[in-house]
Scaffold this motif. Structure first.
Motif, mmCIF file in Angstrom:
data_model
loop_
_atom_site.group_PDB
_atom_site.id
_atom_site.type_symbol
_atom_site.label_atom_id
_atom_site.label_comp_id
_atom_site.label_asym_id
_atom_site.label_seq_id
_atom_site.Cartn_x
_atom_site.Cartn_y
_atom_site.Cartn_z
ATOM 1 N N VAL B 162 -40.317 75.848 -49.848
ATOM 2 C CA VAL B 162 -40.152 74.621 -50.640
ATOM 3 C C VAL B 162 -41.020 73.492 -50.070
ATOM 4 O O VAL B 162 -41.624 72.723 -50.818
ATOM 5 C CB VAL B 162 -38.668 74.203 -50.713
ATOM 6 N N ALA B 163 -41.113 73.424 -48.754
ATOM 7 C CA ALA B 163 -41.968 72.402 -48.133
ATOM 8 C C ALA B 163 -43.427 72.627 -48.548
ATOM 9 O O ALA B 163 -44.162 71.676 -48.831
ATOM 10 C CB ALA B 163 -41.817 72.434 -46.618
ATOM 11 N N ALA B 164 -43.849 73.897 -48.626
ATOM 12 C CA ALA B 164 -45.217 74.205 -49.063
ATOM 13 C C ALA B 164 -45.408 73.840 -50.536
ATOM 14 O O ALA B 164 -46.439 73.288 -50.929
ATOM 15 C CB ALA B 164 -45.524 75.691 -48.849
ATOM 16 N N LEU B 165 -44.419 74.138 -51.354
ATOM 17 C CA LEU B 165 -44.468 73.792 -52.789
ATOM 18 C C LEU B 165 -44.737 72.305 -52.972
ATOM 19 O O LEU B 165 -45.646 71.895 -53.706
ATOM 20 C CB LEU B 165 -43.134 74.169 -53.446
ATOM 21 N N VAL B 166 -43.948 71.509 -52.280
ATOM 22 C CA VAL B 166 -44.026 70.056 -52.434
ATOM 23 C C VAL B 166 -45.345 69.522 -51.883
ATOM 24 O O VAL B 166 -45.981 68.658 -52.475
ATOM 25 C CB VAL B 166 -42.800 69.412 -51.751
ATOM 26 N N ASP B 167 -45.774 70.081 -50.770
ATOM 27 C CA ASP B 167 -47.023 69.650 -50.149
ATOM 28 C C ASP B 167 -48.234 70.034 -51.003
ATOM 29 O O ASP B 167 -49.081 69.198 -51.310
ATOM 30 C CB ASP B 167 -47.131 70.281 -48.755
ATOM 31 N N GLU B 168 -48.294 71.279 -51.420
ATOM 32 C CA GLU B 168 -49.487 71.772 -52.115
ATOM 33 C C GLU B 168 -49.607 71.232 -53.536
ATOM 34 O O GLU B 168 -50.711 71.074 -54.053
ATOM 35 C CB GLU B 168 -49.480 73.307 -52.160
ATOM 36 N N LEU B 169 -48.477 70.985 -54.180
ATOM 37 C CA LEU B 169 -48.535 70.484 -55.562
ATOM 38 C C LEU B 169 -48.277 68.978 -55.643
ATOM 39 O O LEU B 169 -48.106 68.433 -56.736
ATOM 40 C CB LEU B 169 -47.583 71.276 -56.468
ATOM 41 N N ASP B 170 -48.248 68.323 -54.484
ATOM 42 C CA ASP B 170 -48.187 66.847 -54.435
ATOM 43 C C ASP B 170 -46.972 66.237 -55.130
ATOM 44 O O ASP B 170 -47.078 65.161 -55.737
ATOM 45 C CB ASP B 170 -49.470 66.244 -55.040
ATOM 46 N N PHE B 171 -45.840 66.920 -55.067
ATOM 47 C CA PHE B 171 -44.612 66.296 -55.584
ATOM 48 C C PHE B 171 -44.337 65.015 -54.799
ATOM 49 O O PHE B 171 -44.438 65.026 -53.564
ATOM 50 C CB PHE B 171 -43.402 67.226 -55.397
ATOM 51 N N PRO B 172 -43.958 63.937 -55.495
ATOM 52 C CA PRO B 172 -43.665 62.680 -54.775
ATOM 53 C C PRO B 172 -42.236 62.700 -54.218
ATOM 54 O O PRO B 172 -41.438 61.820 -54.511
ATOM 55 C CB PRO B 172 -43.851 61.620 -55.871
ATOM 56 N N ILE B 173 -41.935 63.721 -53.440
ATOM 57 C CA ILE B 173 -40.575 63.978 -52.968
ATOM 58 C C ILE B 173 -40.627 64.339 -51.496
ATOM 59 O O ILE B 173 -41.524 65.058 -51.062
ATOM 60 C CB ILE B 173 -39.948 65.163 -53.753
ATOM 61 N N GLU B 174 -39.630 63.854 -50.753
ATOM 62 C CA GLU B 174 -39.521 64.221 -49.340
ATOM 63 C C GLU B 174 -38.509 65.363 -49.219
ATOM 64 O O GLU B 174 -37.417 65.268 -49.784
ATOM 65 C CB GLU B 174 -39.020 62.995 -48.581
ATOM 66 N N ILE B 175 -38.901 66.415 -48.514
ATOM 67 C CA ILE B 175 -37.984 67.550 -48.334
ATOM 68 C C ILE B 175 -37.333 67.416 -46.961
ATOM 69 O O ILE B 175 -38.028 67.380 -45.940
ATOM 70 C CB ILE B 175 -38.748 68.884 -48.436
ATOM 71 N N ILE B 176 -35.995 67.347 -46.948
ATOM 72 C CA ILE B 176 -35.281 67.079 -45.704
ATOM 73 C C ILE B 176 -34.542 68.345 -45.246
ATOM 74 O O ILE B 176 -33.674 68.849 -45.968
ATOM 75 C CB ILE B 176 -34.240 65.953 -45.899
ATOM 76 N N PRO B 177 -34.881 68.843 -44.059
ATOM 77 C CA PRO B 177 -34.149 69.988 -43.521
ATOM 78 C C PRO B 177 -32.832 69.538 -42.891
ATOM 79 O O PRO B 177 -32.782 68.488 -42.234
ATOM 80 C CB PRO B 177 -35.100 70.520 -42.448
ATOM 81 N N VAL B 178 -31.791 70.315 -43.094
ATOM 82 C CA VAL B 178 -30.484 69.968 -42.509
ATOM 83 C C VAL B 178 -29.999 71.151 -41.669
ATOM 84 O O VAL B 178 -30.050 72.312 -42.108
ATOM 85 C CB VAL B 178 -29.464 69.619 -43.616
ATOM 86 N N ASN B 179 -29.553 70.837 -40.460
ATOM 87 C CA ASN B 179 -29.151 71.893 -39.536
ATOM 88 C C ASN B 179 -27.983 72.720 -40.069
ATOM 89 O O ASN B 179 -27.120 72.232 -40.787
ATOM 90 C CB ASN B 179 -28.759 71.291 -38.181
ATOM 91 N N THR B 180 -27.995 73.973 -39.676
ATOM 92 C CA THR B 180 -26.940 74.903 -40.048
ATOM 93 C C THR B 180 -25.582 74.425 -39.501
ATOM 94 O O THR B 180 -25.501 73.988 -38.353
ATOM 95 C CB THR B 180 -27.281 76.284 -39.461
ATOM 96 N N VAL B 181 -24.576 74.512 -40.342
ATOM 97 C CA VAL B 181 -23.217 74.159 -39.888
ATOM 98 C C VAL B 181 -22.552 75.418 -39.332
ATOM 99 O O VAL B 181 -22.645 76.498 -39.925
ATOM 100 C CB VAL B 181 -22.380 73.590 -41.060
ATOM 101 N N ARG B 182 -21.894 75.273 -38.163
ATOM 102 C CA ARG B 182 -21.290 76.418 -37.490
ATOM 103 C C ARG B 182 -19.811 76.167 -37.198
ATOM 104 O O ARG B 182 -19.399 75.027 -37.018
ATOM 105 C CB ARG B 182 -22.003 76.677 -36.143
ATOM 106 N N VAL B 183 -19.041 77.247 -37.169
ATOM 107 C CA VAL B 183 -17.661 77.129 -36.682
ATOM 108 C C VAL B 183 -17.735 77.093 -35.151
ATOM 109 O O VAL B 183 -18.776 77.410 -34.579
ATOM 110 C CB VAL B 183 -16.767 78.292 -37.200
ATOM 111 N N PRO B 184 -16.623 76.690 -34.494
ATOM 112 C CA PRO B 184 -16.702 76.516 -33.030
ATOM 113 C C PRO B 184 -17.230 77.732 -32.267
ATOM 114 O O PRO B 184 -17.912 77.587 -31.247
ATOM 115 C CB PRO B 184 -15.247 76.209 -32.646
ATOM 116 N N SER B 185 -17.026 78.937 -32.793
ATOM 117 C CA SER B 185 -17.525 80.137 -32.090
ATOM 118 C C SER B 185 -19.050 80.237 -32.147
ATOM 119 O O SER B 185 -19.650 81.057 -31.461
ATOM 120 C CB SER B 185 -16.935 81.392 -32.742
ATOM 121 N N GLY B 186 -19.667 79.426 -33.037
ATOM 122 C CA GLY B 186 -21.118 79.485 -33.184
ATOM 123 C C GLY B 186 -21.541 80.180 -34.469
ATOM 124 O O GLY B 186 -22.686 80.068 -34.903
ATOM 125 N N LEU B 187 -20.618 80.893 -35.112
ATOM 126 C CA LEU B 187 -20.928 81.596 -36.361
ATOM 127 C C LEU B 187 -21.360 80.592 -37.437
ATOM 128 O O LEU B 187 -20.685 79.586 -37.677
ATOM 129 C CB LEU B 187 -19.688 82.369 -36.833
#
Lengths: 288, 288
Positions: B162-187
């Motif tokens: 998706v980051a490549a899509l937006v970059d290569e086709l010049d979408f006027p949009i910022e793509i924001i990555p969000v960290n994976t949510v985990r349960v306390p065990s790390g899963l």
């Protein structure tokens, strides 16, 4: 006074900033994409755009992606200074003239492919041409965010492909077709007309005459594709003589560009003719 | 009070009108695309979007184009009422829930094709998957015109595409990555965790543990891809036993997703494991 404020922009960043600002202001933007070497056809697009929009952006960009191997990308005529002057006189507000490196910073890993309408008319001999067209337009549409974009019907196949692009991918843009501009003889205006010899110049109006003949046939009730194409071809052969090669005479549904046996709805009748140093195209729409 | 005004929109025309109005107002829009059946991972995207934007739009659309033959399109879990409630509680302003017919009125004649990054990780077994992803996102981006769009790093390959899509086709949009949510065990949280048996639930945190082990190796100076992959694989085999099949352990450059012999820059270490009724994936980024 009109035409005194044309602003030249060459970077994606600057045009994008400008477009975002205009969006927020609530003003409308009309977009006229060109490959430069402007003539009256291009200026008629600007004229239409000015009627309906607060701002008019014209791009001048000879897009390498839409030229095939052996095509005239490097030889494509360019005259930036004259283009700037004409754009200014026509009342263009923003002239976007990016370099090839600015538009394509890296190889595209995500590709747009046109899978229909491409094996007809001029597309048949230009594999990949429309992939290049829709790719650069997608980028321009994203950078400029126009409300309306203007395309001449001289290249009716391009108009049909762009209309499909916008419809299928839900661009928030209206695509406006603009009628072909003609000199009084009926000859469609084209950058390539300058390559015609004096004799060919006298013959060339036969293209439009042949289209009018075909239109008259349909309007009088002829529905057979074969009959219409034959009549138009014969007329062209007679008018142009044996030295001029007819490339195609096609009658297709519009905007689907599908072959039809019987005329029963909106159609396009199109011709392409190879003169000694110029290949001319023309077409006419008939609503039957 | 947060979450009391979620508006459900089901047509392209209505979301487009809404988006145009917001653009003119100068307010910002954050977009969270989902396939519904919401969990804490999705809600963390909403949370991020709310921090940075005036409005948050979430789409819920199980996109048939990104499912291959034999994949679980019709069996994909759906729970609209629960989703609406969770979206509302999380503070989503607009919930865009179009039907398949609304999104795809006709066969696409213009196709988006992803030609790189697709033969790695999960893409290797899902030909055409990312073509469907970028097609539906292009349509959503045009309809919603967000300033920012949010993607979880759980599916890091999707984020890179998706980051490549937006970059290569010049979408006027910022793509924001969000960290994976985990349960306390790390899963890592996933809709598919419910399909784990009680024993498997105890084993599953080994995925993240194996990634942490790989990360530690790199941080301690190990640069050989082969050594790192072998160590991670051995750890997984030992923890999971013979009945669980390791689908892949891959170490790639990020965001290019290219195979590397030596770790010398930003990389992704990713694993996929097939349990009895669920295939789990997880990954970790390491800046070396």
């Amino acid at each position: 006074m009109e035409g005194n404020k044309v602003k030249i922009i060459t970077t994606k960043q600057e045009i994008c900033q400008w477009a975002k600002q205009v969006k927020t202001s609530g003003k409308s933007v009309g977009f006229v994409p060109t490959m430069g070497f402007l003539h009256k056809g291009h200026l008629s697009l600007v004229h239409e755009a000015k009627q309906a929009n607060d701002h008019v952006v014209m791009s001048i960009f000879v897009n390498p992606l839409q030229f095939g191997r052996g095509e005239d990308y490097t030889a494509y005529p360019r005259d930036e200074e004259r283009d700037k002057k004409l754009a200014k006189e026509a009342g263009v507000d923003i002239l976007f003239m990016p370099s090839v490196n600015e538009m394509y910073r890296k190889q595209q890993s995500i590709k747009l492919m046109v899978t229909e309408r491409t094996d007809k008319l001029c597309g048949a001999k230009r594999p990949g041409h429309f992939d290049g067209v829709v790719t650069v337009l997608t980028k321009f549409f994203h950078l400029i965010m126009p409300n309306r974009a203007y395309f001449g019907l001289k290249d009716a196949q391009q108009f049909a492909v762009v209309a499909a692009l916008v419809d299928e991918l839900d661009f928030p843009i209206e695509i406006i077709p603009v009628n072909t501009v003609r000199v009084p003889s009926g000859l469609a205006i084209s950058s390539r007309n300058v390559y015609l010899t004096i004799d060919e110049k006298k013959q060339a109006p036969a293209l439009y005459q042949s289209l009018l003949l075909g239109k008259k046939l349909i309007e009088e009730g002829e529905t057979s594709s074969t009959v219409i194409i034959k009549t138009v071809s014969s007329y062209l052969n007679k008018q142009l003589g044996e030295t001029v090669k007819i490339d195609y005479v096609e009658l297709l549904s519009f905007p689907e560009l599908e072959e039809i046996a019987e005329v029963s709805r909106k159609v396009i009748l199109a011709v392409a003719v190879q003169f000694s140093a110029a290949r001319l195209i023309d077409n006419i729409m008939v609503d039957s």
